[in-house]
Design a protein around this motif. Structure first.
Motif, short mmCIF file in Angstrom:
data_model
loop_
_atom_site.label_atom_id
_atom_site.label_comp_id
_atom_site.label_asym_id
_atom_site.label_seq_id
_atom_site.Cartn_x
_atom_site.Cartn_y
_atom_site.Cartn_z
N THR A 17 25.86 -17.75 9.29
CA THR A 17 27.11 -17.76 10.06
C THR A 17 26.86 -17.43 11.53
N THR A 18 26.04 -16.41 11.77
CA THR A 18 25.72 -16.03 13.16
C THR A 18 25.00 -17.15 13.89
N MET A 19 24.04 -17.76 13.24
CA MET A 19 23.30 -18.85 13.86
C MET A 19 24.18 -20.06 14.11
N GLN A 20 25.10 -20.32 13.20
CA GLN A 20 26.02 -21.44 13.36
C GLN A 20 26.91 -21.21 14.58
N LEU A 21 27.40 -20.00 14.74
CA LEU A 21 28.23 -19.66 15.90
C LEU A 21 27.41 -19.76 17.19
N ASN A 22 26.17 -19.29 17.13
CA ASN A 22 25.29 -19.39 18.29
C ASN A 22 25.11 -20.85 18.70
N TYR A 23 24.96 -21.71 17.71
CA TYR A 23 24.75 -23.13 17.98
C TYR A 23 26.00 -23.75 18.63
N VAL A 24 27.17 -23.39 18.13
CA VAL A 24 28.42 -23.91 18.69
C VAL A 24 28.58 -23.46 20.13
N VAL A 25 28.31 -22.19 20.39
CA VAL A 25 28.41 -21.66 21.76
C VAL A 25 27.44 -22.38 22.69
N MET A 26 26.23 -22.60 22.22
CA MET A 26 25.22 -23.30 23.01
C MET A 26 25.68 -24.71 23.35
N GLN A 27 26.25 -25.41 22.37
CA GLN A 27 26.74 -26.77 22.60
C GLN A 27 27.87 -26.79 23.62
N MET A 28 28.77 -25.80 23.53
CA MET A 28 29.87 -25.70 24.48
C MET A 28 29.35 -25.44 25.89
N ARG A 29 28.34 -24.58 26.00
CA ARG A 29 27.75 -24.28 27.30
C ARG A 29 27.11 -25.52 27.90
N GLU A 30 26.41 -26.28 27.08
CA GLU A 30 25.77 -27.51 27.57
C GLU A 30 26.80 -28.52 28.04
N GLU A 31 27.92 -28.61 27.33
CA GLU A 31 28.99 -29.54 27.73
C GLU A 31 29.59 -29.12 29.07
N ARG A 32 29.79 -27.81 29.26
CA ARG A 32 30.34 -27.32 30.53
C ARG A 32 29.38 -27.60 31.68
N GLU A 33 28.10 -27.43 31.42
CA GLU A 33 27.09 -27.69 32.46
C GLU A 33 27.07 -29.17 32.83
N LYS A 34 27.24 -30.04 31.82
CA LYS A 34 27.30 -31.47 32.09
C LYS A 34 28.51 -31.81 32.93
N ASP A 35 29.64 -31.21 32.60
CA ASP A 35 30.88 -31.47 33.33
C ASP A 35 30.74 -30.98 34.77
#
Length: 208
Positions: free
Chosen positions: A187-205
């Motif tokens: 569960t922790t790793m899954q949340l970490n992965y989601v946060v990482m993906q969101m951060r990457e999307e913000r950086e792209k934007d």
């Protein structure tokens, strides 16, 4: 090596231009008209990858003898395919000498490079009897990459074990221990992965 010779002959029988067809497929994913070539090449690759694990030098000599110039790109493809296996050589050596120590290192990597991150975790390389911090960094990078792959695809424990054994060559016992840690922290790793993906999307934007 007779099996390997037979598989090479099968490739030639399937299509004399198999080399250019496969290289084109690898480069731009263009589906060949004769799809049997890809099946024959998959069978060939499965064989050569297993033989690489036993004796890379003997395999390379045979490929040069039987395939000539084609041996170069095929041998590179083998090493790319077995990247995780090759990079974990020191870890397998550790596990063969002391399986419990290998489990402890795996837990250390999860705690300091996967679940959480300590920028200086690799400085503890001497504790694990490595010659340089780069060895510990490489091992951690492989396990981190595999873990992210399993998280992204939501693999079952059965699928993880099957892939982990194939990709790494680690023992069944150490593989089971990896899965135990993975499940405990899923569960922790899954949340970490989601946060990482969101951060990457913000950086792209932000770059647009």
């Amino acid at each position: 090596m007779e099996q390997l010779r037979s598989l090479i002959q099968n490739l030639c029988n399937t299509d004399e231009e198999w080399s250019s067809i496969v290289q084109k497929y690898i480069k731009d994913h263009t589906e060949p008209q004769n799809k049997d070539v890809l099946k024959a090449f998959d069978d060939f690759m499965e064989c050569v990858c297993e033989k690489y694990k036993i004796c890379p030098a003997d395999l390379e000599n045979k490929l040069i003898e039987w395939l000539g110039e084609d041996a170069e790109w095929i041998f590179k493809l083998i090493k790319d395919t077995l990247y995780a296996y090759i990079e974990l050589q020191e870890y397998r050596q550790l596990a063969n000498k002391n399986e419990e120590k290998a489990k402890q290192l795996l837990k250390y990597i999860f705690d300091n490079a996967i679940i959480r991150y300590d920028p200086e975790f690799h400085l503890q390389y001497k504790k694990w009897r490595f010659n340089s911090p780069k060895q510990l960094l490489r091992i951690a990078s492989i396990f981190r990459g595999l873990t992210e792959y399993y998280i992204e695809r939501r693999y079952t424990t059965h699928a993880i074990k099957k892939d982990l054994l194939k990709e790494t060559g680690i023992s069944d016992t150490v593989c089971d221990y990896y899965i135990e840690i993975y499940e405990q922290n899923y569960t922790t790793m899954q949340l970490n992965y989601v946060v990482m993906q969101m951060r990457e999307e913000r950086e792209k934007d932000g770059c647009r």
